[in-house]
Design a protein around this motif. Structure first.
Motif, mmCIF file in Angstrom:
data_model
loop_
_atom_site.group_PDB
_atom_site.id
_atom_site.type_symbol
_atom_site.label_atom_id
_atom_site.label_comp_id
_atom_site.label_asym_id
_atom_site.label_seq_id
_atom_site.Cartn_x
_atom_site.Cartn_y
_atom_site.Cartn_z
ATOM 1 N N GLN A 425 0.639 -1.169 -0.120
ATOM 2 C CA GLN A 425 0.012 -0.139 -0.064
ATOM 3 C C GLN A 425 0.762 1.159 0.112
ATOM 4 O OE1 GLN A 425 -2.388 1.158 3.650
ATOM 5 N NE2 GLN A 425 -4.079 0.828 2.287
ATOM 6 N N GLN A 426 1.816 1.174 0.802
ATOM 7 C CA GLN A 426 2.697 2.306 0.967
ATOM 8 C C GLN A 426 3.434 2.551 -0.404
ATOM 9 O OE1 GLN A 426 2.920 4.573 3.516
ATOM 10 N NE2 GLN A 426 4.097 5.755 2.230
ATOM 11 N N THR A 427 4.055 1.596 -1.219
ATOM 12 C CA THR A 427 4.614 1.580 -2.328
ATOM 13 C C THR A 427 3.525 2.164 -3.418
ATOM 14 O OG1 THR A 427 6.044 -0.235 -1.954
ATOM 15 C CG2 THR A 427 5.931 0.256 -4.213
ATOM 16 N N ARG A 428 2.409 1.962 -3.311
ATOM 17 C CA ARG A 428 1.482 2.518 -4.497
ATOM 18 C C ARG A 428 1.116 3.956 -4.116
ATOM 19 N NH1 ARG A 428 -3.470 -1.465 -4.604
ATOM 20 N NH2 ARG A 428 -4.104 -0.100 -6.097
ATOM 21 N N CYS A 449 -7.743 6.948 -2.713
ATOM 22 C CA CYS A 449 -8.604 6.403 -2.086
ATOM 23 C C CYS A 449 -8.901 4.804 -2.227
ATOM 24 C CB CYS A 449 -9.919 7.182 -2.244
ATOM 25 S SG CYS A 449 -10.304 8.840 -1.680
ATOM 26 N N ALA A 450 -8.821 4.709 -3.740
ATOM 27 C CA ALA A 450 -8.925 3.042 -4.114
ATOM 28 C C ALA A 450 -7.746 2.448 -3.390
ATOM 29 C CB ALA A 450 -8.595 3.333 -5.612
ATOM 30 N N VAL A 451 -6.457 3.038 -3.219
ATOM 31 C CA VAL A 451 -5.500 2.409 -2.340
ATOM 32 C C VAL A 451 -6.117 2.089 -0.890
ATOM 33 C CG1 VAL A 451 -3.034 2.333 -1.705
ATOM 34 C CG2 VAL A 451 -3.652 2.889 -3.946
ATOM 35 N N LEU A 452 -6.367 2.981 -0.396
ATOM 36 C CA LEU A 452 -6.659 3.106 1.131
ATOM 37 C C LEU A 452 -8.234 2.542 1.565
ATOM 38 C CD1 LEU A 452 -5.363 6.435 2.115
ATOM 39 C CD2 LEU A 452 -3.970 4.505 2.277
ATOM 40 N N ASP A 453 -8.996 1.988 0.260
ATOM 41 C CA ASP A 453 -10.116 1.564 0.472
ATOM 42 C C ASP A 453 -11.100 2.450 1.298
ATOM 43 O OD1 ASP A 453 -12.208 -0.597 0.395
ATOM 44 O OD2 ASP A 453 -11.633 -1.495 2.063
#
Length: 502
Positions: A425-428, A449-453
């Protein structure tokens, strides 16, 4: 209405039915009362007669595998934390929670129904009105429930006979209460031991409607009938056989092997004394000396007199292998979880743990199909009461069932998986920030927002607009560059003057 003679005949016929006999056997094994407890040893005497051997050891050890298999399945089905009766309507969900999901009494009774269903092959639950004038449910022992139909081929039950032992008086006299239910009312009878069935005088109103109640400031008694016989049956399978059928012989074999091993160890723990050239006291006195003094005296002769001590090696290795094989097959064909293979969870992956649960999950999935059919019958009654009380129009199609199962897992592996997900998640996010200059703010925030759901639609109104960004930049610029005419006040001693050319 059934006559007393008909009631007695139905009870007698039901007691000797094959279905009820095997149901009682399943209940006995669930309670730990195995066939090994009735095991006896025999031998042929000198006259060729078969007599019971009461001198040899006869250890009787039941091993309650069946109890564990049943309890595993019950707890697995009911292990969900958020309940199992669901609806997309919030108001209806609140009502369902009060009747089912958050009602500890119903969950406890349903647990008893599931236990009886798997141990005996089928179990009943009946409905009644509680003190709050709400429909409640209670488990009824299937051993004492008899469905009476007008014809053997008729699927509609005309009467339900429900009997149970109320108490045992002095002299071991059993007081049996008998109820006969139809769609309108209930008839009450009592029987002492195997005597004659008579009407129950302890009931002031006999027969009695299904529900009696009083209204406020009114001394009159009112009654209501369900309009149907309020008994609901949950079957373990189509033939109504308990889960014991597939593992009974294996459990009996395990009990026999373990008990026989104990008998061998008891019978052969004392060495055998072989006395040579004995011409002294009687054999009884010799045996007594061996037991009490642990020593005997022998005359010195030339006949080679003496005592040889013989020991017997018990072949426990073969029995041990057989016990391990039986235990493995009991969990395999009983479709349960063998926790002996999951002792070291640190060395067991989550995939291996899920594989160990596969048979238990398969058995419970089949049971849940019948459980949903059973709950739908109950829900029809509950929905009708909710609609009558609230003036709503809920339907059975507004409700669905969802069984969430809680299983063990490897905590160390779970932590490692969470760490990998966090790093990914951090890399994205870092990748998105590195190309932020090439993206507009809306696209950038949507991807983050998509990465953090996070639901972008729920927060987009709270994000700053471009005008807010310009105003913020202007305020920042004004705070750095002083206004015209205020330059002299902003100077500090020793600070260089700023000049412009031209």
């Amino acid at each position: 209405m059934l006559t007393i003679e008909e009631i007695q005949r139905f009870i007698d016929e039901d007691r000797t039915s094959e279905k009820k006999m095997f149901a009682r056997k399943g209940q006995a094994y669930y309670d730990g009362d195995h066939d090994i407890k009735h095991y006896r040893l025999f031998y042929y005497n000198a006259d060729g007669e078969l007599v019971e051997d009461k001198t040899r050891s006869n250890v009787k050890i039941p091993h309650p595998f069946f109890t564990e298999l049943v309890d595993q399945a019950v707890q697995y089905v009911l292990s969900g934390k958020d309940g199992f009766v669901k609806s997309n309507n919030a108001e209806l969900q609140a009502e369902l929670d009060s009747y089912f999901n958050q009602n500890e009494d119903f969950v406890a009774e349903l647990s008893e129904v599931l236990t009886g269903c798997m141990s005996k092959g089928f179990e009943y639950m009946y409905a009644y009105k509680n003190a709050e004038n709400r429909i409640s449910f209670m488990c009824a022992d299937s051993i004492g429930v008899i469905e009476v139909r007008a014809k053997d081929t008729d699927d509609n039950t005309e009467y339900v006979i429900y009997w149970y032992v109320d108490r045992i008086e002095k002299g071991h006299k059993k007081i049996k209460r008998i109820q006969v239910w139809d769609k309108d009312q209930t008839y009450y009878f009592v029987q002492t031991d195997e005597g004659k069935i008579v009407e129950d005088d302890s009931e002031k109103l006999n027969p009695k409607p299904h529900t009696l109640y009083k209204k406020m400031n009114d001394n009159n008694t009112y009654y209501e009938n369900f309009g149907f016989i309020p008994f609901f049956r949950l079957d373990n399978n189509k033939k109504q056989f308990s889960c014991l059928k597939t593992v009974k012989e294996l459990i009996d074999d395990y009990d026999l092997m373990a008990s026989s091993l104990s008998n061998n160890l008891i019978d052969f723990d004392t060495p055998i004394h072989v006395v040579k050239g004995f011409e002294g006291d009687s054999l009884d006195e010799l045996q007594q000396n061996l037991k009490t003094k642990k020593i005997i005296g022998m005359e010195s002769t030339d006949t080679g007199a003496g005592v040889d001590i013989k020991t017997v090696d018990v072949p426990f290795q073969a029995r041990q292998v057989k016990l391990e094989l039986d235990e493995k097959n009991i969990y395999r064909f009983g479709m349960g979880l063998n926790t002996a293979g999951l002792k070291d969870t640190n060395a067991t992956t989550n995939i291996a743990i899920k594989a160990a649960y596969s048979l238990l999950d398969l058995k419970c999935s089949k049971l849940e199909i019948r459980l949903k059919q059973f709950l739908k019958k109950i829900l029809k009654v509950v929905i009708q009461e909710i609609n009558d009380n609230n003036g709503t129009g809920y339907k059975l199609s507004d409700i669905y069932f969802e069984f969430d199962h809680e299983i063990m897992s490897n905590a160390q592996e779970n932590a490692q998986i969470d760490l990998v997900k966090a790093q990914e998640q951090q890399t994205r996010i870092n990748t998105l920030l590195s190309i932020a200059a090439q993206l507009d703010n809306e696209t950038l925030v949507q991807n983050i927002c998509a990465v953090l759901d996070i639901d972008y639609e729920s927060i987009k109104d709270k994000l700053p607009t471009e005008e807010d960004d310009l105003m913020g930049a202007e305020q920042t610029l004004n705070s750095v560059i002083p206004e015209e005419g205020g330059a002299d006040e902003s100077k500090t001693e020793g600070s260089p003057e700023v000049t412009t050319e031209g």
